[in-house]
Structures are given as C-alpha cells and as structure tokens.
Design a protein around this motif. Sequence first.
Motif, PDB file in Angstrom:
ATOM      1  N   VAL A 190      42.003  37.616  23.381  1.00 60.30           N
ATOM      2  CA  VAL A 190      41.754  37.176  24.753  1.00 60.30           C
ATOM      3  C   VAL A 190      41.150  38.328  25.541  1.00 60.30           C
ATOM      4  O   VAL A 190      41.523  39.493  25.354  1.00 60.30           O
ATOM      5  CB  VAL A 190      43.056  36.704  25.424  1.00 60.30           C
ATOM      6  CG1 VAL A 190      42.846  36.430  26.903  1.00 60.30           C
ATOM      7  CG2 VAL A 190      43.570  35.444  24.739  1.00 60.30           C
ATOM      8  N   THR A 191      40.218  38.011  26.423  1.00 57.98           N
ATOM      9  CA  THR A 191      39.641  39.006  27.329  1.00 57.98           C
ATOM     10  C   THR A 191      40.146  38.743  28.740  1.00 57.98           C
ATOM     11  O   THR A 191      39.994  37.631  29.265  1.00 57.98           O
ATOM     12  CB  THR A 191      38.105  38.936  27.317  1.00 57.98           C
ATOM     13  OG1 THR A 191      37.635  39.238  26.006  1.00 57.98           O
ATOM     14  CG2 THR A 191      37.511  39.933  28.301  1.00 57.98           C
ATOM     15  N   MET A 192      40.769  39.771  29.355  1.00 61.53           N
ATOM     16  CA  MET A 192      41.227  39.667  30.743  1.00 61.53           C
ATOM     17  C   MET A 192      40.222  40.401  31.623  1.00 61.53           C
ATOM     18  O   MET A 192      39.792  41.515  31.296  1.00 61.53           O
ATOM     19  CB  MET A 192      42.622  40.265  30.909  1.00 61.53           C
ATOM     20  CG  MET A 192      43.146  40.207  32.332  1.00 61.53           C
ATOM     21  SD  MET A 192      44.801  40.951  32.531  1.00 61.53           S
ATOM     22  CE  MET A 192      45.837  39.642  31.872  1.00 61.53           C
ATOM     23  N   PHE A 193      39.867  39.782  32.757  1.00 68.80           N
ATOM     24  CA  PHE A 193      38.828  40.340  33.622  1.00 68.80           C
ATOM     25  C   PHE A 193      39.239  40.174  35.081  1.00 68.80           C
ATOM     26  O   PHE A 193      39.738  39.124  35.482  1.00 68.80           O
ATOM     27  CB  PHE A 193      37.505  39.614  33.354  1.00 68.80           C
ATOM     28  CG  PHE A 193      36.427  39.910  34.365  1.00 68.80           C
ATOM     29  CD1 PHE A 193      35.800  41.139  34.397  1.00 68.80           C
ATOM     30  CD2 PHE A 193      36.044  38.940  35.288  1.00 68.80           C
ATOM     31  CE1 PHE A 193      34.807  41.413  35.325  1.00 68.80           C
ATOM     32  CE2 PHE A 193      35.052  39.202  36.221  1.00 68.80           C
ATOM     33  CZ  PHE A 193      34.431  40.446  36.243  1.00 68.80           C
ATOM     34  N   TYR A 194      39.047  41.244  35.871  1.00 68.60           N
ATOM     35  CA  TYR A 194      39.344  41.203  37.302  1.00 68.60           C
ATOM     36  C   TYR A 194      38.036  41.291  38.073  1.00 68.60           C
ATOM     37  O   TYR A 194      37.214  42.182  37.834  1.00 68.60           O
ATOM     38  CB  TYR A 194      40.262  42.356  37.699  1.00 68.60           C
ATOM     39  CG  TYR A 194      40.400  42.536  39.201  1.00 68.60           C
ATOM     40  CD1 TYR A 194      41.198  41.670  39.953  1.00 68.60           C
ATOM     41  CD2 TYR A 194      39.725  43.564  39.864  1.00 68.60           C
ATOM     42  CE1 TYR A 194      41.321  41.831  41.335  1.00 68.60           C
ATOM     43  CE2 TYR A 194      39.847  43.734  41.232  1.00 68.60           C
ATOM     44  CZ  TYR A 194      40.641  42.863  41.964  1.00 68.60           C
ATOM     45  OH  TYR A 194      40.766  43.013  43.327  1.00 68.60           O
ATOM     46  N   ASP A 195      37.831  40.373  39.000  1.00 66.81           N
ATOM     47  CA  ASP A 195      36.648  40.382  39.854  1.00 66.81           C
ATOM     48  C   ASP A 195      37.050  40.876  41.239  1.00 66.81           C
ATOM     49  O   ASP A 195      37.842  40.231  41.946  1.00 66.81           O
ATOM     50  CB  ASP A 195      36.046  38.985  39.951  1.00 66.81           C
ATOM     51  CG  ASP A 195      34.821  38.962  40.854  1.00 66.81           C
ATOM     52  OD1 ASP A 195      33.833  39.640  40.526  1.00 66.81           O
ATOM     53  OD2 ASP A 195      34.882  38.290  41.904  1.00 66.81           O
ATOM     54  N   SER A 196      36.519  42.039  41.626  1.00 64.87           N
ATOM     55  CA  SER A 196      36.913  42.636  42.899  1.00 64.87           C
ATOM     56  C   SER A 196      36.405  41.836  44.098  1.00 64.87           C
ATOM     57  O   SER A 196      37.027  41.851  45.166  1.00 64.87           O
ATOM     58  CB  SER A 196      36.397  44.081  42.972  1.00 64.87           C
ATOM     59  OG  SER A 196      34.987  44.108  42.844  1.00 64.87           O
ATOM     60  N   PHE A 197      35.292  41.128  43.945  1.00 66.17           N
ATOM     61  CA  PHE A 197      34.759  40.359  45.073  1.00 66.17           C
ATOM     62  C   PHE A 197      35.690  39.191  45.411  1.00 66.17           C
ATOM     63  O   PHE A 197      36.074  38.990  46.576  1.00 66.17           O
ATOM     64  CB  PHE A 197      33.359  39.844  44.741  1.00 66.17           C
ATOM     65  CG  PHE A 197      32.729  39.041  45.859  1.00 66.17           C
ATOM     66  CD1 PHE A 197      32.146  39.674  46.939  1.00 66.17           C
ATOM     67  CD2 PHE A 197      32.749  37.648  45.828  1.00 66.17           C
ATOM     68  CE1 PHE A 197      31.586  38.939  47.979  1.00 66.17           C
ATOM     69  CE2 PHE A 197      32.194  36.909  46.856  1.00 66.17           C
ATOM     70  CZ  PHE A 197      31.601  37.550  47.936  1.00 66.17           C
ATOM     71  N   LYS A 198      36.063  38.435  44.379  1.00 70.33           N
ATOM     72  CA  LYS A 198      36.959  37.296  44.599  1.00 70.33           C
ATOM     73  C   LYS A 198      38.426  37.704  44.576  1.00 70.33           C
ATOM     74  O   LYS A 198      39.295  36.922  44.954  1.00 70.33           O
ATOM     75  CB  LYS A 198      36.707  36.231  43.528  1.00 70.33           C
ATOM     76  CG  LYS A 198      35.312  35.611  43.566  1.00 70.33           C
ATOM     77  CD  LYS A 198      35.166  34.646  44.713  1.00 70.33           C
ATOM     78  CE  LYS A 198      35.956  33.363  44.479  1.00 70.33           C
ATOM     79  NZ  LYS A 198      35.710  32.349  45.532  1.00 70.33           N
ATOM     80  N   GLN A 222      40.272  38.031  42.009  1.00 67.58           N
ATOM     81  CA  GLN A 222      40.932  37.117  41.087  1.00 67.58           C
ATOM     82  C   GLN A 222      40.809  37.621  39.654  1.00 67.58           C
ATOM     83  O   GLN A 222      39.975  38.476  39.346  1.00 67.58           O
ATOM     84  CB  GLN A 222      40.330  35.706  41.197  1.00 67.58           C
ATOM     85  CG  GLN A 222      40.720  34.983  42.484  1.00 67.58           C
ATOM     86  CD  GLN A 222      40.219  33.545  42.475  1.00 67.58           C
ATOM     87  OE1 GLN A 222      39.197  33.240  43.085  1.00 67.58           O
ATOM     88  NE2 GLN A 222      40.944  32.679  41.790  1.00 67.58           N
ATOM     89  N   VAL A 223      41.655  37.064  38.801  1.00 70.13           N
ATOM     90  CA  VAL A 223      41.720  37.470  37.398  1.00 70.13           C
ATOM     91  C   VAL A 223      41.444  36.248  36.522  1.00 70.13           C
ATOM     92  O   VAL A 223      41.895  35.144  36.836  1.00 70.13           O
ATOM     93  CB  VAL A 223      43.093  38.063  37.045  1.00 70.13           C
ATOM     94  CG1 VAL A 223      43.131  38.525  35.588  1.00 70.13           C
ATOM     95  CG2 VAL A 223      43.423  39.235  37.968  1.00 70.13           C
ATOM     96  N   THR A 224      40.692  36.463  35.442  1.00 73.41           N
ATOM     97  CA  THR A 224      40.430  35.383  34.490  1.00 73.41           C
ATOM     98  C   THR A 224      40.875  35.801  33.091  1.00 73.41           C
ATOM     99  O   THR A 224      40.918  36.992  32.759  1.00 73.41           O
ATOM    100  CB  THR A 224      38.938  35.016  34.432  1.00 73.41           C
ATOM    101  OG1 THR A 224      38.215  36.111  33.870  1.00 73.41           O
ATOM    102  CG2 THR A 224      38.397  34.697  35.814  1.00 73.41           C
TER     103      THR A 224
END
Length: 652
Positions: A330-338, A340-342
């Motif tokens: 699994v790849t975890m990713f954090y978007d600083s603009f939103k 949010q984490v996916t």
Amino acid sequence: DQIVKDLMKAERMPLDKLKQKKQILEWQRDDFRSINTKLLSFRDKLANLKLTPNYRARTTTTSNEAYVTATATSGASQAAYSISAVSQLATAATRVNTGAISADPSKKIDVAASLYEQKDRYAAYTWEKGVVESKTIQVKEAGESIKLDGGALKTGVEPSVKVNGQSLKVVTGSPSAGQVKVESDGSLTFGTPLAAGSSVKVEYVLEQKSDQLTIGEDPVSTWSLGKGSIDVDSFTLNHNGTEYQLTKPGNGNVYKIGTIGEINVNTGVITFDSPMDDTNTFEVEYTQNYSTFSMETHTSKGIVNETFFITGNESLNGVMRKVNESTAGVTMFYDSFKDQVTLTRKETGDFNLGGNEMALSGDFLNKFLKFEGSAESGGSNAKLKINGLDTERSSNTFEMNGVTFTLKQTFLENTITPVTVSVNNDTDKVLENIKGFVESYNELIAEISKKLNEEKHRSYKPLTDDEREGLSEKQIEKWEEMARSGLLKNDPLLSNVLSGMRMDISNSVETNGLFKQLASIGIKTTANYLDGGKLQIDEAKLKEALEKDLQSVENLFRGDGMTSGRGVVHKLYDTVDATMKKLQEKAGRATSTNQQFALGRQLLDVDKSIDRFDNKMKQVENRYWRQFTAMEKAIQRANNQSMYLMQQFGNM
C-alpha cells in the motif's frame, strides 16, 4: 679483479643459456595462456548460442498501438490475436480519508516534525501509554525457542511477528502454519518450527520500561534512554535511594528532574547538572506515548496482515515511510493543499471479489488520520474480449502464451476495428546473432593463425643482464618483441584445434529440414587460404534460409542429437573445451603451481640446473681468487727478494 671478472664471464656463458631457456619457456607459457583465455571467451559465447532465444526471436505488430501494445518472448508461438473490446481497465483500490487532519487550516501539521509535539495542530487524540520495543533474532539452531524480554507485555496489544520478512498471524490457541502464539511471559510458539538461519523480527509493547545507569571510572554528563516521546506523568528517577518526578520549568520539551538535571521528553536524553561519577546510581521507570494500527490487504500473493507501532516522537513522514516500505503493498500519501491522506494499493485488480481490498483497524488510522467511514474505490479487473473470449485480468499488462499485452484505453465492440496482434519470427535479430557468432569465430581463427605463422627470429635470444645494461628501454622492448616472435610457430596443439574447428564447420548435420551444412545457408570459408579458414556470410542467402526454414537453421547450429544430429555449436564447444584442457595440462592457469603442468615442470628442472650452476660458479670463482691471490703473493715475495739482492749488491 678485471681478470677474474673476464674469466667468470666466459665461465657463465652456459648459465646465460639456461636463463635464456627459462625466459623462452615463460614466454611460451604466457602465450599459451593468452590463447586459452581467448578460447574461454569463445566457449562462453558458444554456451550462450546453445540457448533457444538466439534462434527463436519474435517480433510483434499491433494494428492500433493507441489501444493495445504487445511484446513476445522467444517461447511465443507464431500466432495472431484479435482484441475486439476492452470494456474496463484494471484499477488500483484507493481510499481517501474523510477530511482535513489539521484542526486549523491556517496551521497545518508539519509532516517532518514530532506528531506528539503538535498536539495543538490536530483534533483531540488520545495516545496510548506503554513502551514500544523491537527485537531481531537470527536463528542459530532449527526449532530454537524465542522469548521477548524487557518486562511485562501490555495486555490486549498483539505483537507484530515476521519470519524472513513474512508476517505471521498472532493467535491465542495452538498455532498452525503461518501463525504464532505469544504467551503472557513473552514466549513465542510458532506453528512452523523455525529453520536455522531464519531471521525473526518482533515488535511489541511493554506496560512500562525500567532502566539502570552504571557509571564506570569516567564521569558522565548525559544519559540517553534510547526512547522518545516519554510520558511525563509516568516518569520516575531514583538517585541513590531518592525518588524524583518531573517538573515543568516552562521551556518546551525539557523537564526538570529535581536537583539532578533535566530531560528532553521528546528525545529521551537526560542531561545532568554536573558530571556524575561512580558514586551515583540511577534507576528510571517510564512509558511512552504510542499508537498502533493494522492493515489487511488482498494481493496477488494472498492476504497480507501488517501491524504498525508508532511512537509520539515520530513524524507523519516516518509513518508513511513505514507503510510504504511494508509488505502490505500500500502507498500512503499526504496532500498538503487538501490536508488529507490517501491509501492506494500498489497492485491493480480485484483480489477480494465482492469486498474491500483494504481493511483498516486502529484509532490512529480511523480517528487521527480520519479514515473511519471512508469509502474504497477502484480495485477492478481489466475486462476484454480476445479471439471471441470474454475474460478478465488483474493488471492492464498481462502475459498469455509468451505474449505480453498492455491495454492502453477502453473501447467497445464494433466501435473500432478489432486490434490485431501478430507474432512472427524476427529474422533480423536471428541474423545479427549468427553474424556475431561468425565474427567471434573469425577473431579466434585470426589470433591462432597469427601465432602459428609468426616468423621466428633465431638470431634474437632473450637478453642477458649484461646485455640489458647497454641498451635503452625502447631498444630492449624492440629486441624482446623479435625474440618472442614465433615461439608457437607450427605448434601441433594449436594446429589441431584449427583443423578440428574447420571440420566442425564443414561437416553435415542431420536437421530434418532443408539445410544440412552452413554453406547451404550462405556461410562458407573464404577463398584466400592465408585467412586460415575464416568464414564469410552471404546475408541475402542466409536471410532467405531463415525465412524459408528457421527450424532447420536452428537445428544446424544447436541440434543436440547424437553424431549426425549434433549441431555446429555443440561440436565447436566440444573441440574448444578439449583443447582448453590440453592447454591447461601444457601451460596451466594463473593459479596453477609449476608442478601441475608440463612447461612448469620444465621450468622447475631449469631452475634446478641454474641453482647447481650457480653453486659451481661460486666454487670456480673462489678457486680463481685463491689462484690469483697465491700468484700475487709469490710475485710479492719475488719482488722482495729482488729488492734485497739489489740492496746487497749496492753495499759492495
């Protein structure tokens, strides 16, 4: 001195001849080894030419590469495939959390900083209290037992146990294969007994941690507990029987420990107010702020369970790194603009028919990162119709009968012309492989022929030490080049390998096809006999043969039948291999001792002769010195007597 030197020069002439003989033997040895190295290189190429892919190269053509592309291995059959529809592409399962994880949009979480330190940046979250431990054991003996140390395990928290990188499921009953039972005292019982050499990694949580500091002769100023994010309320330090707790002086993560010193609770480093010597004893008890979460993912290799332990001093970057590098896929990713984490599974496809591909548990994921209530999307198979058959694949790139297809975009039946993929022989690639073989063969023939026909200059002998003294470096180099020339001229061993290789090339091979000799496919020896049997290629004829009967050409080269059905490559390999063994018997290899090969044994005999002659020369030189010394003494006595007589006559 000059007379003795000149006499010894004459006496040493046979010794110089022995040394020249030794030098010639060494040069011959080196030349044979050089030839053997080239034979080894050619034999390695022949070994590769025994493999099927050199003759069964395939090429693919696709009628519409915007929708489908394909490649083929040598094992693929010549065939045609028609893909009339791609109704769905394979997608990876994805989860997006339900909202921003920071409490204030203007003050978002710093992904590189300690999570616990940023308590004011995210919604209220209760961290667990305990101590996270990690232990890696290399199993020395099969069936070795393992027991976790450090204190009592925290109740209700399952450890993470991996054997050789594979996660085991923790159970409470008797474990079976792929399972492990963790006893209350920390003992591990494996469903499959551990094999010697196995690596076992266990992550677990203790109720609390106790440590002692023993100070030697040298005073200490700091003490690192090796743990971070220390829980302030649980920390106690006992110094020489007096117990201290922490007090907050109001400067960030640093807390006072009575009059002893201070501790940075984020790093777990204690700094004493003054250096402590061996009259001081220290004992501490503490817990950490930690959290844990688990993932169960469905993959092409089956269900994977991963448990993660997070301490408060770790960053969000560190958490994502743990997830991304784990076996969960699994790849975890954090978007600083939103903010949010996916979570996205690394593989495409549907491996849990009718259910989610990722199952998440633990408050850190569900509450802290807000995945609770999130919906999973994607995780679908590619759906296509190939040669009239409706089928599915978990990936948009898949292999079928040696052909690897890649689906680029969807299209429905009858909306475009069906995409045709044709697999055919790649005669150009096979032609290049055969040309490479001929080039290597010709290079070897040229090298051996050069040595066999090299002119021998009998008047040039290896230089003696005295002769070297009167020549320049360039003159020495030129002389030795002439002296080394022709040492292998007409050598029977090298002549035999050339003859054998020419026979292998010219003999017929039973191929069960159109072509039985290399000449019939455009490969024959050159007309110039001085070339020593080099080959030349009629490319047009060879290409025609490849297109007409590729199997016959393959059998001609690599047929592995007995006698008449044995291909050229196999025959050449046997001839070269047999010659290499004979050359090793004659000249050895770099790691051989002189006793192990013929030229080496000759060198040993010459060395013995040189040693005997050296001893003889010492005796001869000593004899000359004794003789000339005696002569000089006699002359001296005669001179003395003459002077005496002269004096007597002068007094008369």
